[in-house]
Design a protein around this motif. Structure first.
Motif, PDB file in Angstrom:
ATOM      1  N   GLU A   1       0.856  -1.183   0.000  1.00  0.00           N
ATOM      2  CA  GLU A   1       0.000   0.000   0.000  1.00  0.00           C
ATOM      3  C   GLU A   1       0.897   1.241   0.000  1.00  0.00           C
ATOM      4  N   VAL A   2       0.435   2.270  -0.694  1.00  0.00           N
ATOM      5  CA  VAL A   2       1.165   3.548  -0.705  1.00  0.00           C
ATOM      6  C   VAL A   2       0.174   4.654  -0.349  1.00  0.00           C
ATOM      7  N   ILE A   3       0.517   5.473   0.629  1.00  0.00           N
ATOM      8  CA  ILE A   3      -0.399   6.535   1.067  1.00  0.00           C
ATOM      9  C   ILE A   3      -0.212   7.781   0.204  1.00  0.00           C
ATOM     10  N   VAL A   4      -1.326   8.288  -0.297  1.00  0.00           N
ATOM     11  CA  VAL A   4      -1.332   9.525  -1.103  1.00  0.00           C
ATOM     12  C   VAL A   4      -2.398  10.450  -0.518  1.00  0.00           C
ATOM     13  N   PRO A   5      -2.251  11.768  -0.690  1.00  0.00           N
ATOM     14  CA  PRO A   5      -3.283  12.662  -0.163  1.00  0.00           C
ATOM     15  C   PRO A   5      -4.508  12.699  -1.069  1.00  0.00           C
ATOM     16  N   GLY A   6      -5.658  13.068  -0.493  1.00  0.00           N
ATOM     17  CA  GLY A   6      -6.905  13.137  -1.250  1.00  0.00           C
ATOM     18  C   GLY A   6      -7.013  14.360  -2.133  1.00  0.00           C
ATOM     19  N   TYR A   7      -6.064  15.273  -2.006  1.00  0.00           N
ATOM     20  CA  TYR A   7      -6.017  16.435  -2.900  1.00  0.00           C
ATOM     21  C   TYR A   7      -4.654  16.447  -3.585  1.00  0.00           C
ATOM     22  N   THR A   8      -4.624  15.970  -4.808  1.00  0.00           N
ATOM     23  CA  THR A   8      -3.423  15.956  -5.653  1.00  0.00           C
ATOM     24  C   THR A   8      -3.909  15.634  -7.060  1.00  0.00           C
ATOM     25  N   TYR A   9      -3.058  15.846  -8.051  1.00  0.00           N
ATOM     26  CA  TYR A   9      -3.446  15.398  -9.398  1.00  0.00           C
ATOM     27  C   TYR A   9      -3.549  13.873  -9.387  1.00  0.00           C
ATOM     28  N   ILE A  10      -4.542  13.331 -10.075  1.00  0.00           N
ATOM     29  CA  ILE A  10      -4.836  11.889 -10.079  1.00  0.00           C
ATOM     30  C   ILE A  10      -3.599  11.032 -10.378  1.00  0.00           C
ATOM     31  N   ALA A  11      -2.623  11.600 -11.129  1.00  0.00           N
ATOM     32  CA  ALA A  11      -1.441  10.818 -11.535  1.00  0.00           C
ATOM     33  C   ALA A  11      -0.661  10.287 -10.329  1.00  0.00           C
ATOM     34  N   THR A  12      -0.695  10.998  -9.203  1.00  0.00           N
ATOM     35  CA  THR A  12       0.028  10.525  -8.013  1.00  0.00           C
ATOM     36  C   THR A  12      -0.491   9.132  -7.637  1.00  0.00           C
TER      37      THR A  12
ATOM     38  N   GLU B   1      -6.225  12.123   4.409  1.00  0.00           N
ATOM     39  CA  GLU B   1      -6.759  13.483   4.558  1.00  0.00           C
ATOM     40  C   GLU B   1      -5.655  14.521   4.319  1.00  0.00           C
ATOM     41  N   ILE B   2      -6.085  15.712   3.912  1.00  0.00           N
ATOM     42  CA  ILE B   2      -5.203  16.881   3.928  1.00  0.00           C
ATOM     43  C   ILE B   2      -5.550  17.704   5.166  1.00  0.00           C
ATOM     44  N   ASP B   3      -4.664  18.649   5.513  1.00  0.00           N
ATOM     45  CA  ASP B   3      -5.010  19.582   6.584  1.00  0.00           C
ATOM     46  C   ASP B   3      -5.246  20.966   5.970  1.00  0.00           C
ATOM     47  N   GLU B   4      -5.383  21.985   6.806  1.00  0.00           N
ATOM     48  CA  GLU B   4      -5.774  23.304   6.278  1.00  0.00           C
ATOM     49  C   GLU B   4      -4.719  23.926   5.369  1.00  0.00           C
ATOM     50  N   SER B   5      -3.500  23.351   5.352  1.00  0.00           N
ATOM     51  CA  SER B   5      -2.476  23.850   4.423  1.00  0.00           C
ATOM     52  C   SER B   5      -2.674  23.269   3.021  1.00  0.00           C
ATOM     53  N   CYS B   6      -3.709  22.420   2.850  1.00  0.00           N
ATOM     54  CA  CYS B   6      -4.005  21.750   1.580  1.00  0.00           C
ATOM     55  C   CYS B   6      -2.970  20.695   1.206  1.00  0.00           C
ATOM     56  N   THR B   7      -2.175  20.266   2.170  1.00  0.00           N
ATOM     57  CA  THR B   7      -1.212  19.187   1.920  1.00  0.00           C
ATOM     58  C   THR B   7      -1.487  18.043   2.909  1.00  0.00           C
ATOM     59  N   LEU B   8      -0.832  16.914   2.682  1.00  0.00           N
ATOM     60  CA  LEU B   8      -1.061  15.693   3.476  1.00  0.00           C
ATOM     61  C   LEU B   8      -1.065  15.976   4.976  1.00  0.00           C
ATOM     62  N   ASP B   9      -2.114  15.506   5.650  1.00  0.00           N
ATOM     63  CA  ASP B   9      -2.215  15.669   7.102  1.00  0.00           C
ATOM     64  C   ASP B   9      -1.379  14.572   7.773  1.00  0.00           C
ATOM     65  N   PRO B  10      -0.309  14.935   8.491  1.00  0.00           N
ATOM     66  CA  PRO B  10       0.541  13.914   9.114  1.00  0.00           C
ATOM     67  C   PRO B  10      -0.232  13.006  10.065  1.00  0.00           C
ATOM     68  N   LEU B  11      -1.280  13.552  10.722  1.00  0.00           N
ATOM     69  CA  LEU B  11      -2.060  12.720  11.649  1.00  0.00           C
ATOM     70  C   LEU B  11      -2.795  11.615  10.893  1.00  0.00           C
ATOM     71  N   SER B  12      -3.269  11.952   9.709  1.00  0.00           N
ATOM     72  CA  SER B  12      -3.957  10.965   8.882  1.00  0.00           C
ATOM     73  C   SER B  12      -2.957   9.902   8.418  1.00  0.00           C
ATOM     74  N   LEU B  13      -1.757  10.349   8.056  1.00  0.00           N
ATOM     75  CA  LEU B  13      -0.696   9.396   7.673  1.00  0.00           C
ATOM     76  C   LEU B  13      -0.432   8.421   8.822  1.00  0.00           C
ATOM     77  N   GLU B  14      -0.314   8.982  10.023  1.00  0.00           N
ATOM     78  CA  GLU B  14      -0.007   8.152  11.188  1.00  0.00           C
ATOM     79  C   GLU B  14      -1.112   7.129  11.431  1.00  0.00           C
ATOM     80  N   ARG B  15      -2.363   7.588  11.303  1.00  0.00           N
ATOM     81  CA  ARG B  15      -3.511   6.698  11.540  1.00  0.00           C
ATOM     82  C   ARG B  15      -3.607   5.611  10.473  1.00  0.00           C
ATOM     83  N   LEU B  16      -3.294   5.975   9.217  1.00  0.00           N
ATOM     84  CA  LEU B  16      -3.546   5.049   8.113  1.00  0.00           C
ATOM     85  C   LEU B  16      -2.422   4.034   7.886  1.00  0.00           C
ATOM     86  N   ALA B  17      -1.206   4.371   8.287  1.00  0.00           N
ATOM     87  CA  ALA B  17      -0.080   3.461   7.990  1.00  0.00           C
ATOM     88  C   ALA B  17      -0.327   2.115   8.670  1.00  0.00           C
ATOM     89  N   GLY B  18      -0.389   1.065   7.880  1.00  0.00           N
ATOM     90  CA  GLY B  18      -0.679  -0.270   8.415  1.00  0.00           C
ATOM     91  C   GLY B  18       0.414  -1.249   8.042  1.00  0.00           C
TER      92      GLY B  18
END
Ligand SMILES: Cc1ncc(COP(=O)(O)O)c(C=O)c1O
Length: 401
Positions: A76-87, A102-119
Motif C-alpha cells: 500500500e502507498v499513502i497519497v493525499p486526497g487532494y493531488t493530481y490523479i497521476a500521483t 486526509e489533507i489539513d488546512e495547508s491543503c497538503t497531506l495531514d501527518p495525523l492521517s498518515l499516522e492513523r492510516l499506515a498499516g
C-alpha cells in the motif's frame, strides 16, 4: 509555464541544427554528454541531490521512482486526497494499492492521517507539495521513520520550493518534478526524479529505459537488468529545460515577492483567514490561499473576487485533483487488462481497498472552504498594491461591518 522566449527558441534551433536529438550520442563509439544529461547534472546541482534522471513526464518519474523503491503487488502507498490523479495512478501502475489520506488546512497531506492510516502493508508515502506549498515534512519524515515507510516527494507543482532551507524533492528518499505546460518551468511535457542513493537511481534508470543497459553509454549502470519501459527524455526538451532552469530563480523570487507583499497587505477578517503555511519562505509563492469559515462564505468571496477581475479559484471546483472524482480508482478499475488490475490481484487481498462513500470528510470540508488567488510574477509594486486593495475590499464585503 510563466516565461519562455528567445533563449529557448535559440537553444531548440541549436539542438535541431546539431542533428542530435537522442539521449545517447555515442553512435560513433565516442562518449559525449547530451543536453538532457547536462540538464540532469544541473538539476541535481540546483536541488542539492546526488543524482537526477530526467523522464518524459512527472507521471513517468513517479512510476520510475516507485519501481526503484521496490513498490509492487502486496504493498500500500499513502497519497493525499487532494493531488493530481497521476500521483495515485502511478501507484497502480506498479501493482500496488493507493490508500487515500486526509489533507489539513495547508491543503497538503495531514501527518495525523498518515499516522492513523499506515498499516502492516504500507510501504511508502507520497507527500505532495501542492501548488508549491511545502508539506509538513518534519512530521511526515518522523512518522515515516517510525513506521518504516519510504518517502517519495511529489514536487511536480513545486520546482525550486524549499522546506527549512532544503529543496523540495530532496528531503525524502526520492523526489519527482513535472515540467508539463502548466508547471513553474516547462518544456511542454517532461519530468525528473532525484535521489541521493545510487542504487535507487540505477533502478529508476532501468525502468526509464528497458534497453538502456545494452547501450555502451550506460556501462556504469550496475543494477541487475530487469524489464523496464521507455520514459527517456529528449534533446529538444533538454535544450528548453536548460534555459528554463536559468529562469527559475528569477521566476521564484518574483512569485515570492508577490506572496510576501500580499502577506503584509491582505487583511483577513471575520470568517476569512489566510491558510496556514508549513514554510512561508520556502513556499514557491504561486498563490495566496484563503480559508473561509464555511462554503457559503467561500462562494460569496470567490464570486466577488472573480467579478473584480482577480484570478482566483477553489480546489473544490477541480475535477482532476480531488479523490472523489478519480473514477478509475474509486470504482477499482486499476488497469485495462483484468489480470493486471491491482484491485483484483491475489497479492493484494490483504491491502485495504475500500474507498467508502463519504470518506475523508475533512478533506471535502477544507477544499470547499479554500480559495487560491494566483500571483503574476510580472506584477510591479503598483499592481501588487492595487490587487491587494481589491482583495481587501472583497474580504470586507463578505466579513461585514
Ligand atoms: C501533483 C502532481 N503530480 C503528478 C503530476 C503528473 O505530472 P505530468 O503531467 O508531467 O505527468 C502532476 C501534473 O499535473 C501534478 O500536478
Amino acid at each position: 509555464m510563466y516565461r519562455i522566449g528567445d533563449p529557448e527558441i535559440t537553444a531548440v534551433g541549436e539542438a535541431l541544427k546539431s542533428g542530435r536529438l537522442f539521449r545517447y550520442v555515442n553512435m560513433a563509439g565516442k562518449k559525449e554528454t547530451s543536453r538532457i544529461e547536462t540538464f540532469e547534472s544541473e538539476w541535481a546541482g540546483f536541488t542539492g541531490a546526488a543524482h537526477c534522471l530526467s523522464t518524459t513526464s512527472g507521471t513517468a518519474s513517479l512510476i520510475c521512482a516507485l519501481t526503484a523503491l521496490g513498490i509492487g503487488p502486496g504493498d500500500e502507498v499513502i497519497v493525499p486526497g487532494y493531488t493530481y490523479i497521476a500521483t495515485a495512478l502511478a501507484v497502480l501502475k506498479t501493482g500496488a494499492i493507493p490508500i487515500i489520506a486526509e489533507i489539513d488546512e495547508s491543503c497538503t497531506l495531514d501527518p495525523l492521517s498518515l499516522e492513523r492510516l499506515a498499516g502492516p502493508r504500507t510501504k511508502a508515502v507520497i507527500p505532495v507539495h501542492m501548488m508549491g506549498m511545502p508539506c509538513d515534512m518534519d512530521s511526515i519524515l518522523r512518522i515515516s521513520r517510525e513506521k518504516g515507510l519510504a518517502v517519495l516527494e511529489d514536487a511536480c507543482q513545486a520546482a525550486g520550493g524549499t522546506y527549512n532551507g532544503r529543496t523540495l524533492g530532496t528531503l525524502g528518499d526520492m523526489g519527482v518534478y513535472s515540467f508539463n505546460y502548466y508547471k513553474i518551468i516547462a518544456s511542454g511535457e517532461g519530468g525528473a526524479l532525484v535521489t541521493d542513493r545510487r542504487d535507487l537511481y540505477e533502478r529508476a534508470f532501468m525502468e526509464h529505459d528497458g534497453g538502456g543497459a545494452l547501450w555502451p553509454d550506460n556501462d556504469d549502470i550496475k543494477a541487475p537488468f530487469f524489464a523496464g519501459g521507455n520514459f527517456r527524455n529528449n534533446e529538444v526538451s533538454g535544450a528548453i529545460l536548460l534555459e528554463q532552469l536559468k529562469r527559475l530563480p528569477g521566476i521564484l523570487s518574483d512569485l515570492r515577492r508577490a506572496h510576501h507583499t500580499f502577506a503584509e497587505l491582505i487583511e483577513p477578517s471575520g470568517p476569512v483567514k489566510v491558510s496556514p503555511s508549513r514554510d512561508p519562505d520556502g513556499d514557491c509563492g504561486i498563490q495566496t490561499t484563503l480559508l473561509a469559515d464555511d462554503t457559503g462564505t467561500m462562494r460569496d468571496l470567490l464570486g466577488r473576487l472573480t467579478d473584480a477581475g482577480i484570478e482566483a479559484d477553489s480546489p473544490v471546483d477541480s475535477d482532476r485533483h480531488l479523490f472523489y472524482n478519480w473514477d478509475p480508482i474509486i470504482s477499482q478499475r486499476g488497469a485495462a487488462h483484468p489480470l493486471m488490475n491491482p484491485y483484483k490481484m491475489e497479492a493484494n487481498t490483504e491491502c485495504r481497498c475500500d474507498y467508502s462513500e463519504g470518506m475523508l470528510p475533512r478533506t471535502r470540508d477544507i477544499v470547499a472552504r479554500t480559495i487560491m488567488i494566483r500571483h503574476n510574477p510580472d506584477w510591479d509594486e503598483n499592481d501588487l498594491r492595487q490587487t491587494a486593495e481589491t482583495i481587501n475590499r472583497c474580504i470586507q464585503a463578505v466579513a461585514g461591518p
